[in-house]
Design a protein around this motif. Structure first.
Motif, mmCIF file in Angstrom:
data_model
loop_
_atom_site.group_PDB
_atom_site.id
_atom_site.type_symbol
_atom_site.label_atom_id
_atom_site.label_comp_id
_atom_site.label_asym_id
_atom_site.label_seq_id
_atom_site.Cartn_x
_atom_site.Cartn_y
_atom_site.Cartn_z
ATOM 1 N N VAL A 33 0.813 -1.222 -0.389
ATOM 2 C CA VAL A 33 0.094 0.113 0.426
ATOM 3 C C VAL A 33 0.803 1.326 0.320
ATOM 4 O O VAL A 33 2.070 1.124 1.201
ATOM 5 C CB VAL A 33 -0.887 0.195 1.072
ATOM 6 N N ARG A 34 0.711 2.200 -0.768
ATOM 7 C CA ARG A 34 1.328 3.271 -0.655
ATOM 8 C C ARG A 34 0.259 4.534 -0.433
ATOM 9 O O ARG A 34 -0.688 5.516 -0.570
ATOM 10 C CB ARG A 34 1.742 3.735 -2.380
ATOM 11 N N GLY A 35 1.064 4.397 0.935
ATOM 12 C CA GLY A 35 0.183 5.674 2.561
ATOM 13 C C GLY A 35 -0.509 6.670 1.286
ATOM 14 O O GLY A 35 -0.821 7.307 0.931
ATOM 15 N N ALA A 36 0.457 7.975 2.466
ATOM 16 C CA ALA A 36 0.608 8.850 2.059
ATOM 17 C C ALA A 36 0.747 8.970 0.340
ATOM 18 O O ALA A 36 0.325 10.772 0.192
ATOM 19 C CB ALA A 36 0.974 10.240 3.155
ATOM 20 N N TRP A 37 1.793 8.679 -0.307
ATOM 21 C CA TRP A 37 1.767 9.389 -1.432
ATOM 22 C C TRP A 37 0.837 8.464 -2.069
ATOM 23 O O TRP A 37 1.013 7.903 -2.731
ATOM 24 C CB TRP A 37 3.169 8.461 -1.478
#
Lengths: 307, 306
Positions: free
Chosen positions: B19-23
């Motif tokens: 999962v690409r969190g905040a980015w």
């Protein structure tokens, strides 16, 4: 082969499991059905082929033990080595072209800079769904001189394009079919590996204001290493084992494909048209051996560079 | 891709969450140049398929006289389909049935054996386990084409050629599938659950059928998908194993039609080869598109070193 090996082989799980004594053999119960069929349909045929390769069927004297005579014959068999040279050339040219294209496509789809990325991902993967026989038939018609597209396109420009199925262009023509079939498959291997790169790495890169190229070079490519290794090894095996495409195109130009275009096709022709079973087994075993050696060496080199 | 995550057993691909969190990559501007270049790739991938569709809709005569990249003359797709299905005593349908038989028994059986074996290797300790593991991993890299001639030689010795078993038995062995099932079993089945069931007095086979199979379902679908494609596309082995057209799968049958068409003196049936090819790829493409997400989880699990 350790391509697919995991760093945590079964032993490391022992401590969690702590099986009780009565279950000691239960595991065999689960594994043995697979293992029985495996021994029968994979190990035994190889063993039998090795056995056959040690015999010769002579007009006088019948079937008799010949030691390594078949292998020494193969080592000086120019038909075998021509075929081997051909698949090696194929490997050296087609595999890099295909993998670089697949890598570029995977990076492009992963870059988030592409409009409608899923459409591209699905469309480029789609040829992999086409059975190799149908792929070869289709491209064969496109190349062919009967109602081929290549000749027709030449006609639009009032020239005659070279025949893709002649002696010089046959190998590139096959290369194109294989590339078409497998770009999407390799792309998906790379893409799957790109998807599991942790987001923090990108965040860090963004904080550093790293350019896209630097991100590709320093984050994405290193993360793709194992996937590239796997794809390379499987492509090497695929090239050395080339069979379907030449066997389908054979009917379009029998003179060029002949009976020994690739080592596998040679082994097939020996079995089928020549009934030379012992020698056919020898060629199959020898080629399998060469494939394993080359795949292993390439993988070793890749690992050393990665260390 | 949310779909990917639901497809794979939770930690199948890798411990790190994909999962690409905040980015958020979607913030970046789309590139027209990149899209244009990629469109070339898209055309390259789809053009031959489009060509096949177009040319399956032509009569044999029109194949030679009309523009190859566009529909022309009489629209004969339905005629062609009808001819394909009935040519030479419905042999296409017979081959289709054979292919289905090889796919259902071969790929289904392969998936079942791989699931049993993968689970056994992942969740039990037994004498000789490391040897079994090494053997299976080694076999992953052995291509089926390399085995075709040896398998034929042995099977002809014991009289297993020219009947369906000669195709089905080799298809039952799928070391890559077993390897995937080992990963999936390791990651998707909590040992505590198995222990709890054992404490309750459940037998191992009951545990397998009631707990394991349920938890492994996404993984099994992935393995089944790979196995279905492999058997559907199987060519070398049936080519070498069978000489009676009655047992041909579609791949060998179609190539036989092509051979007939290309041989001087026999009746060319190019339109049937083309239409047959089209009919052959439609089902597998549907399977592909519907099952897309399972591909990705399989390829990720198989290629990413843990």
């Amino acid at each position: 082969m350790t391509v697919l090996s995991a760093d945590s082989p079964p032993r490391s799980r022992k401590s969690e499991l702590r099986p009780r004594r009565r279950r000691k053999w239960t595991g065999w119960g689960f594994v043995s059905p697979f293992l029985l069929v495996f021994l029968f349909a994979m190990v035994a045929p190889v063993g039998y082929a090795i056995y056959l390769s040690l015999f010769q069927d002579k007009l006088i004297g019948g079937n008799r033990f010949a030691g390594l005579a078949n292998y020494t014959q193969a080592l000086t068999d120019s038909q075998f080595w021509t075929g081997f040279g051909r698949v090696s050339l194929f490997l050296v040219v087609q595999v890099p072209v295909m993998l670089i294209l697949a890598l570029a496509v995977a990076l492009a789809i992963d870059s988030a800079r592409l409009h409608w990325a899923p459409l591209y991902r699905i469309s480029i993967f789609l040829p992999y769904a086409v059975p190799a026989v149908v792929g070869a038939l289709m491209w064969g018609f496109i190349y062919g001189n009967q109602f081929g597209l290549v000749a027709e396109i030449g006609g639009w420009f009032h020239t005659t394009l070279p025949n893709p199925l002649d002696n010089t262009l046959m190998l590139p023509a096959i290369g194109n079919i294989v590339t078409w079939e497998y770009i999407g498959y390799n792309m998906l291997i790379f893409y799957s590996a790109l998807r599991v790169i942790p987001g923090e790495l990108y965040e860090a890169a963004e904080l550093d204001n790293a350019s896209q190229w630097r991100i590709i070079w320093h984050i994405k490519l290193p993360a793709l290493r194992p996937a590239i290794m796997v794809a390379t090894v499987f492509s090497i095996i695929g090239s050395f084992q080339l069979f379907t495409e030449p066997s389908v195109l054979y009917f379009l130009n029998k003179d060029v494909i002949g009976s020994a275009y690739t080592p596998n096709w040679y082994a097939y022709s020996l079995s089928f048209n020549g009934q030379e079973y012992n020698y056919s087994a020898t060629i199959a075993i020898l080629m399998g051996l060469l494939t394993v050696i080359v795949a292993y060496v390439v993988q070793r080199i890749g690992q050393r560079k990665g260390a | 891709m949310a779909a990917t995550e639901t497809a794979a057993p939770p930690r199948a691909a890798r411990p790190a969450r994909p999962v690409r969190g905040a980015w958020n990559p979607n913030r970046r501007p789309k590139s027209k140049t990149l899209t244009l270049v990629m469109t070339l790739g898209l055309v390259y991938s789809l053009l031959p398929l489009f060509w096949l569709l177009v040319n399956s809709s032509k009569t044999q005569a029109n194949l030679f006289t009309t523009n190859g990249l566009w529909f022309g003359g009489h629209f004969a797709l339905l005629d062609n389909i009808q001819q394909t299905l009935t040519y030479n005593g419905d042999e296409f349908l017979r081959w289709f049935g054979n292919t289905m038989l090889y796919v259902v028994v071969g790929a289904g059986g392969a998936t079942f054996l791989a699931t049993l074996g993968g689970y056994g290797l992942a969740k039990f300790d037994f004498p000789g386990k490391r040897g079994v593991f090494a053997l299976v991993l080694g076999a992953v890299a052995v291509p089926s084409t390399a085995l075709a001639v040896p398998t034929f030689l042995m099977f002809s010795k014991i009289g297993l050629v020219n009947n369906p078993w000669g195709i089905i038995i080799p298809s039952l062995v799928n070391p890559f599938g077993l390897y995937l099932m080992w990963i999936f079993s390791r990651d998707a089945i909590p040992n505590e659950l198995l222990e709890a069931a054992r404490v309750d007095g459940a037998r191992e086979w009951r545990i397998f059928f009631s707990i394991t199979l349920r938890l492994l379902r996404p993984g099994m679908i992935t393995v089944l998908l790979f196995a279905v494609v492999a058997t559907w596309n199987n060519y070398f082995l049936p080519l070498i194993m069978l000489n009676d057209p009655k047992w041909y799968p579609l791949t060998v049958g179609l190539n036989q039609w092509n051979a007939q068409s290309q041989t001087a003196g026999s009746t060319p049936i190019f339109n049937l080869v083309l239409t047959g090819s089209l009919l052959m790829i439609v089902p597998i493409m549907i399977v592909f598109l519907v099952m897309q997400r399972y591909w990705q989880s399989g390829l990720a699990a198989g290629s990413v070193k843990q």
